[in-house]
Design an enzyme around this catalytic site. Structure first.
Site, mmCIF file in Angstrom:
data_model
loop_
_atom_site.group_PDB
_atom_site.id
_atom_site.type_symbol
_atom_site.label_atom_id
_atom_site.label_comp_id
_atom_site.label_asym_id
_atom_site.label_seq_id
_atom_site.Cartn_x
_atom_site.Cartn_y
_atom_site.Cartn_z
ATOM 1 C CB THR A 125 1.436 0.177 4.627
ATOM 2 O OG1 THR A 125 2.660 0.174 5.375
ATOM 3 C CG2 THR A 125 1.299 1.492 3.891
ATOM 4 N N GLY A 126 0.071 -2.489 5.652
ATOM 5 C CA GLY A 126 0.204 -3.800 6.283
ATOM 6 C C GLY A 126 -1.161 -4.418 6.487
ATOM 7 N NE ARG A 142 -8.900 -7.261 3.020
ATOM 8 C CZ ARG A 142 -7.842 -6.462 3.039
ATOM 9 N NH1 ARG A 142 -7.555 -5.715 2.001
ATOM 10 N NH2 ARG A 142 -7.060 -6.410 4.102
ATOM 11 C CB VAL A 143 -13.579 -3.090 2.156
ATOM 12 C CG1 VAL A 143 -13.075 -1.694 2.463
ATOM 13 C CG2 VAL A 143 -14.510 -3.073 0.946
ATOM 14 N N GLY A 144 -10.235 -3.452 2.830
ATOM 15 C CA GLY A 144 -9.222 -3.374 3.883
ATOM 16 C C GLY A 144 -9.338 -2.094 4.677
ATOM 17 C CG ASP A 145 -5.746 -0.813 6.634
ATOM 18 O OD1 ASP A 145 -5.630 -1.358 5.511
ATOM 19 O OD2 ASP A 145 -4.763 -0.412 7.291
ATOM 20 C CB THR A 157 -0.834 0.019 1.302
ATOM 21 O OG1 THR A 157 -1.726 -1.078 1.288
ATOM 22 C CG2 THR A 157 -1.653 1.282 1.480
HETATM 23 N N1 ASP Z 1 -3.445 -2.305 4.382
HETATM 24 C C1 ASP Z 1 -3.741 -2.913 3.115
HETATM 25 C C2 ASP Z 1 -4.980 -3.708 3.238
HETATM 26 O O1 ASP Z 1 -5.138 -4.407 4.234
HETATM 27 C C3 ASP Z 1 -2.678 -3.794 2.587
HETATM 28 C C4 ASP Z 1 -1.276 -3.344 2.775
HETATM 29 O O2 ASP Z 1 -1.016 -2.278 3.272
HETATM 30 O O3 ASP Z 1 -0.367 -4.062 2.440
HETATM 31 O O4 ASP Z 1 -5.757 -3.704 2.311
#
Ligand code: ASP
Length: 348
Positions: free
Chosen positions: A246-247, A223-226, A195
């Site tokens: 990120t993560g 799916r929706v992330g953060d 991200t």
């Molecule tokens: N935070 C992002 C998500 O969960 C993925 C990422 O940052 O690697 O969609």
């Protein structure tokens, strides 16, 4: 800055056409907080090393902080080699690239967000268009795509051959008995993440934040992330500071990490102290299946924060992360603070 719809369409397409992809420049520093302490400062996840310079230069020229950081993240969104964002992002389980993004503009206290967007490489600009031209904050899926088309965004195939091959490799390892939770390490075996988050403060103390992503690879469609969740993937309060992440998004959403970071800074903590608190809360809220026997997380999660006074930090679960900064001293990668040593990261 608010543009008419026609100006907006003209500006965003010329912006996309004019982006130069230049080689990264990194000047490693040992410190985790504070470079030149006075604004302007732009910080980002490490993959934003090219973008922080673009954004910083725009801010110094007097351009709006949100316009500047969106120009910064557009570099990754439009780079087909970056498999974590926009064009070239890794697809979902069906092989479809679905993008999430959100942004906040400190001075006007506005926010925009888009989730599960297909076929448009710059969800950060779509999130900003939702902020600028609707009475809403978040649009999702095919209706978000329809809105973007009405705003003049152009569609393209976002699945590059490289990402398609990676998806095929992942798919070839599945078998009929697979479920989403029935293996030892659901994070590292099945998914990869990536991200870009970017936050800025200008000389007047005005702040903005943006996060954009293709999300967790091979995710369940829909799916929706953060990243598009205001207060999780990014947050900005013009009186205090801005933060983002990120993560593993599922871990962040449960603590509203970006909002929590800003609220901790409101209590007087430095960006580093605020982010360490957030990561501790993440671990405290993590379900058992994602912790080792010693209580160490099986995933990576990074946070970034900048305060109105220009102090900044990056903090990670594990030692070894870096983040990108650009201020008067130029663009560079800075080592993040962390909760646990790398040697403590579970290997199973
Ligand atoms: N935070 C992002 C998500 O969960 C993925 C990422 O940052 O690697 O969609």
């Amino acid at each position: 800055m608010t543009l008419s719809r026609r100006d907006f369409v003209a500006t965003s397409s010329s912006l996309a056409a004019g982006l130069a992809i230049s080689p990264s420049v990194a000047f490693p520093r040992a410190s985790t907080t504070g470079g030149a302490a006075a604004p302007p400062v732009v910080i980002a996840s490490a993959n934003g090393i090219r973008g922080v310079k673009v954004a910083y230069d725009q801010i110094v020229r007097g351009e709006d902080t949100l316009d500047a950081i969106i120009a910064g993240v557009n570099i990754q969104e439009l780079d087909p080699e970056d498999q974590s964002v926009g064009l070239g992002g890794l697809p979902n389980a069906d092989g479809v690239v679905q993008l999430d993004a959100s942004c906040m503009h400190g001075p006007t206290r506005r926010a925009g967000s888009v989730a599960c967007l297909e076929d448009i490489a710059t969800p950060s600009l779509v999130a900003k268009a939702i902020m600028d031209y609707t009475d809403h904050i978040m649009l999702v899926g095919s209706d978000a795509r329809k809105f973007a088309l009405a705003m003049g965004f152009k569609t393209q195939n976002l699945l590059t051959e490289k990402s398609r091959q990676d998806w095929l490799r992942w798919k070839s390892k599945l078998n009929a008995n697979d479920a989403w939770l029935d293996h030892d390490d659901p994070v590292r075996i099945k998914f990869t993440t990536g991200t870009i988050n970017m936050n800025a403060v200008n000389a007047a103390g005005d702040l903005s934040s943006v996060t954009t992503t293709s999300g967790m690879s091979w995710k369940v469609p829909g799916r929706v992330g953060d990243s598009p969740i205001i207060g999780a993937g990014q947050y900005c309060d013009n009186t205090i500071g801005a933060a983002g992440s990120t993560g593993r998004g599922e871990a962040n959403i449960k603590v509203c990490g970006a909002f929590l970071a800003v609220e901790q800074m409101r209590l007087g903590k430095t960006p580093e102290q605020a982010l360490l608190h957030v990561v501790e809360r993440v671990i405290a809220m993590t379900e058992k299946r994602l912790l080792s026997d010693r209580g160490r997380p099986l995933f990576d999660l990074d946070f970034y924060a900048v305060r109105k006074d220009g102090t900044f930090a990056g903090v990670s679960c594990y030692e070894g992360s870096q983040f990108a900064v650009c201020d008067a001293a130029g663009p560079r990668l800075v080592t993040s603070a962390y909760l646990y040593r790398r040697s403590e990261r579970p290997t199973r």
